[in-house]
Design a protein around this motif. Sequence first.
Motif, mmCIF file in Angstrom:
data_model
loop_
_atom_site.group_PDB
_atom_site.id
_atom_site.type_symbol
_atom_site.label_atom_id
_atom_site.label_comp_id
_atom_site.label_asym_id
_atom_site.label_seq_id
_atom_site.Cartn_x
_atom_site.Cartn_y
_atom_site.Cartn_z
ATOM 1 N N ARG A 29 57.802 62.926 -18.988
ATOM 2 C CA ARG A 29 57.799 64.399 -18.499
ATOM 3 C C ARG A 29 58.519 62.692 -17.333
ATOM 4 N N THR A 34 61.167 67.100 -21.604
ATOM 5 C CA THR A 34 60.558 68.761 -20.896
ATOM 6 C C THR A 34 59.742 69.141 -22.240
ATOM 7 N N ARG A 35 60.371 68.841 -23.792
ATOM 8 C CA ARG A 35 59.857 69.648 -24.864
ATOM 9 C C ARG A 35 58.755 68.249 -25.701
ATOM 10 N N THR A 50 50.654 74.860 -25.324
ATOM 11 C CA THR A 50 51.605 74.600 -24.672
ATOM 12 C C THR A 50 52.125 74.080 -24.646
ATOM 13 N N GLU A 51 52.254 73.845 -23.281
ATOM 14 C CA GLU A 51 51.930 73.143 -22.190
ATOM 15 C C GLU A 51 51.366 72.186 -21.121
ATOM 16 N N ARG A 52 50.903 71.314 -21.551
ATOM 17 C CA ARG A 52 50.403 70.556 -20.635
ATOM 18 C C ARG A 52 51.254 69.554 -19.686
ATOM 19 N N GLU A 53 50.510 69.419 -18.625
ATOM 20 C CA GLU A 53 51.480 67.980 -17.641
ATOM 21 C C GLU A 53 53.309 67.958 -17.241
ATOM 22 N N GLY A 54 53.871 69.179 -17.263
ATOM 23 C CA GLY A 54 54.952 70.398 -17.641
ATOM 24 C C GLY A 54 55.700 69.709 -18.544
ATOM 25 N N VAL A 55 55.069 69.560 -19.730
ATOM 26 C CA VAL A 55 56.298 68.991 -20.833
ATOM 27 C C VAL A 55 55.652 70.602 -22.404
ATOM 28 N N GLN A 56 56.192 71.412 -22.441
ATOM 29 C CA GLN A 56 56.236 72.582 -23.660
ATOM 30 C C GLN A 56 56.096 71.372 -25.036
ATOM 31 N N ILE A 57 54.690 72.438 -26.104
ATOM 32 C CA ILE A 57 54.673 71.879 -26.650
ATOM 33 C C ILE A 57 54.881 72.411 -27.820
ATOM 34 N N GLU A 58 55.291 71.896 -29.095
ATOM 35 C CA GLU A 58 55.327 72.879 -30.251
ATOM 36 C C GLU A 58 54.665 72.339 -31.253
#
Length: 160
Positions: A29, A34-35, A50-58
Amino acid sequence: MLAFVTVGTFQFDALVDAVLDPALLKALRNKGYTRLVVQYGLYQEPNAPTEREGVQIELWPAKPSLSADFERADLVIGHAGAGTILEVLRLGKPLIVVPNPTLLHNHQTELANALGEYLSTSSVADLAATVDAFDAANLTKFPAFDGSRFRAIVDSEMGF
C-alpha cells in the motif's frame, strides 16, 4: 496498481502466508498498490479477507495460463521457477522472486542469483522489507529474445 503473486504448481505455503501478512500489505500500500491477486497453488484455500490494510485481495488456486495475469500486473512476486522468471522478465515487468528452499538442491536460489541484475530476490522472512525497499529502476532491463543465437548453436551442432 496491481501486485500479482504466484507460487506456481507446487506448494509454497510460507510465501502465501507472507504475502497475506499485514506488514507486507502495508508495504504494498505504501508503494501505491491497491490490489493483490494471489495464485496459491496447492495451499489449502487461505482464510483471508477480501480487503486488508487498504489492499483489495483476490485468491485462486490455479489456471491453465498466467500470461494475462503477468501482463496486467505492475509488480510480480513469485517463486523462482524458471518458467515464471523468464515469462515475467520477457514482458518487462518488475519481479521479486522468493526461492522455495524446500525444493531439490535449492536450484531456485541458484537461478535467482544468476539473474540477479534483472530481478530482486528475497527470503520469505524478509519479503515485506524487500517490497518496502524495492525500486524497479535499479534493475537491468532483460534483453529481448534473439532466436538467431539458438539457431547458430543448433546449426553448429548439426554441422551446417
